[in-house]
Design an enzyme around this catalytic site. Structure first.
Site, PDB file in Angstrom:
ATOM      1  N   ASP A  29       0.851  -1.187   0.000  1.00 24.63           N
ATOM      2  CA  ASP A  29       0.000   0.000   0.000  1.00 24.63           C
ATOM      3  C   ASP A  29       0.887   1.237   0.000  1.00 24.63           C
ATOM      4  O   ASP A  29       1.892   1.305   0.713  1.00 24.63           O
ATOM      5  CB  ASP A  29      -0.924  -0.013   1.221  1.00 24.63           C
ATOM      6  N   ASN A  84     -12.984  -3.452   2.678  1.00 29.25           N
ATOM      7  CA  ASN A  84     -13.984  -2.388   2.745  1.00 29.25           C
ATOM      8  C   ASN A  84     -14.876  -2.518   1.515  1.00 29.25           C
ATOM      9  O   ASN A  84     -14.387  -2.471   0.390  1.00 29.25           O
ATOM     10  CB  ASN A  84     -13.295  -1.021   2.757  1.00 29.25           C
ATOM     11  N   GLN A  91     -14.312   2.248   1.503  1.00 28.34           N
ATOM     12  CA  GLN A  91     -13.718   1.882   0.214  1.00 28.34           C
ATOM     13  C   GLN A  91     -13.519   3.130  -0.643  1.00 28.34           C
ATOM     14  O   GLN A  91     -14.446   3.934  -0.821  1.00 28.34           O
ATOM     15  CB  GLN A  91     -14.605   0.874  -0.538  1.00 28.34           C
ATOM     16  N   VAL A  93     -11.114   2.782  -3.572  1.00 26.89           N
ATOM     17  CA  VAL A  93     -10.758   2.266  -4.897  1.00 26.89           C
ATOM     18  C   VAL A  93     -11.720   1.123  -5.206  1.00 26.89           C
ATOM     19  O   VAL A  93     -11.764   0.117  -4.475  1.00 26.89           O
ATOM     20  CB  VAL A  93      -9.294   1.755  -4.945  1.00 26.89           C
ATOM     21  N   HIS A  97     -10.238  -5.443  -3.139  1.00 25.16           N
ATOM     22  CA  HIS A  97      -8.899  -5.682  -2.596  1.00 25.16           C
ATOM     23  C   HIS A  97      -8.985  -6.122  -1.150  1.00 25.16           C
ATOM     24  O   HIS A  97      -9.873  -5.679  -0.407  1.00 25.16           O
ATOM     25  CB  HIS A  97      -8.013  -4.436  -2.733  1.00 25.16           C
ATOM     26  N   HIS A  99      -6.903  -5.968   2.277  1.00 22.89           N
ATOM     27  CA  HIS A  99      -5.783  -5.372   2.994  1.00 22.89           C
ATOM     28  C   HIS A  99      -5.178  -6.431   3.911  1.00 22.89           C
ATOM     29  O   HIS A  99      -5.901  -7.095   4.657  1.00 22.89           O
ATOM     30  CB  HIS A  99      -6.251  -4.220   3.893  1.00 22.89           C
TER      31      HIS A  99
HETATM   32  P1  AMP Z   1      -9.785   1.254   0.349  1.00 20.08           P
HETATM   33  O1  AMP Z   1      -9.909   2.523   1.146  1.00 20.08           O
HETATM   34  O2  AMP Z   1     -10.184   0.013   1.127  1.00 20.08           O
HETATM   35  O3  AMP Z   1     -10.475   1.350  -0.985  1.00 20.08           O
HETATM   36  O4  AMP Z   1      -8.238   1.038   0.105  1.00 20.08           O
HETATM   37  C1  AMP Z   1      -7.576   1.602  -0.989  1.00 20.08           C
HETATM   38  C2  AMP Z   1      -6.117   1.560  -0.639  1.00 20.08           C
HETATM   39  O5  AMP Z   1      -5.365   1.731  -1.825  1.00 20.08           O
HETATM   40  C3  AMP Z   1      -5.661   2.660   0.335  1.00 20.08           C
HETATM   41  O6  AMP Z   1      -5.094   2.056   1.484  1.00 20.08           O
HETATM   42  C4  AMP Z   1      -4.629   3.449  -0.476  1.00 20.08           C
HETATM   43  O7  AMP Z   1      -3.558   3.900   0.317  1.00 20.08           O
HETATM   44  C5  AMP Z   1      -4.212   2.435  -1.496  1.00 20.08           C
HETATM   45  N1  AMP Z   1      -3.678   2.961  -2.748  1.00 20.08           N
HETATM   46  C6  AMP Z   1      -4.224   3.916  -3.532  1.00 20.08           C
HETATM   47  N2  AMP Z   1      -3.485   4.124  -4.628  1.00 20.08           N
HETATM   48  C7  AMP Z   1      -2.442   3.266  -4.537  1.00 20.08           C
HETATM   49  C8  AMP Z   1      -1.305   2.995  -5.370  1.00 20.08           C
HETATM   50  N3  AMP Z   1      -1.107   3.644  -6.520  1.00 20.08           N
HETATM   51  N4  AMP Z   1      -0.432   2.049  -4.970  1.00 20.08           N
HETATM   52  C9  AMP Z   1      -0.636   1.383  -3.815  1.00 20.08           C
HETATM   53  N5  AMP Z   1      -1.680   1.579  -2.997  1.00 20.08           N
HETATM   54  C10 AMP Z   1      -2.567   2.519  -3.347  1.00 20.08           C
END
Ligand code: AMP
Length: 111
Positions: A29, A84, A91, A93, A97, A99
Site C-alpha cells: 500500500d 472495505n 472503500q 478504490v 482488494h 488489505h
Molecule cells: P480502500 O480505502 O479500502 O479502498 O483502500 C484503498 C487503498 O489503496 C488505500 O489504502 C490506499 O492507500 C491504497 N492505494 C491507492 N493508490 C495506490 C497505489 N497507486 N499504490 C498502492 N496503494 C494505493
C-alpha cells in the site's frame, strides 16, 4: 469502470509487488497503516465484495489464501485482513482488494 488498480495490473503505473500469480497480484500500500500493509487484488475487476457472485467463490478463497501466504512471507504470525465494501465502509478504490495489515498491535473495534 477502470481504477488505479486496473492501471497497476496493466503495468501503466508502478507498484512494489510482493506476490503475483495468474489470478491475483499483491503489492505494498502506498500509504501504509501498519509496518506491513499489502493489498491483494484479483486480476478480474470486481468493483466491490458486495458485487461478487457464486461464480467468484474459488477466486475469493484464493485471495484469502494468498493473503495468508503473503503475511507469512512478510514474517507476520498475527495479522488482520480487511475488505472495505462500499464508500461508507471506507472503500476508495472500486476494484476489490484485501488489505493485509500487521507488524504492530491492532486494536479492535476498527474505526
Ligand atoms: P480502500 O480505502 O479500502 O479502498 O483502500 C484503498 C487503498 O489503496 C488505500 O489504502 C490506499 O492507500 C491504497 N492505494 C491507492 N493508490 C495506490 C497505489 N497507486 N499504490 C498502492 N496503494 C494505493
Amino acid at each position: 469502470g477502470d481504477t488505479i488498480f486496473g492501471r497497476i495490473l496493466r503495468g501503466e503505473i508502478p507498484c512494489e509487488a510482493v506476490y503475483s500469480d495468474g489470478l491475483c497480484l499483491a503489492f505494498r500500500d502506498v500509504a501504509p497503516q501498519a509496518p506491513v500493509h499489502v493489498l491483494v487484488i484479483p486480476r478480474q475487476p470486481i468493483a466491490r465484495l458486495a458485487d461478487a457472485g457464486d461464480e467468484d467463490q474459488a477466486l475469493l478463497g484464493h485471495l484469502m489464501l494468498v493473503a495468508a501466504k503473503v503475511a507469512r512471507q512478510e514474517g507476520l504470525e498475527d495479522f488482520r485482513l480487511v475488505v472495505n465494501s462500499g464508500a461508507a465502509a471506507g472503500q476508495t478504490v472500486f476494484h476489490l482488494h484485501v488489505h493485509v495489515l500487521g507488524g504492530r498491535p491492532l486494536a479492535w473495534p476498527p474505526g
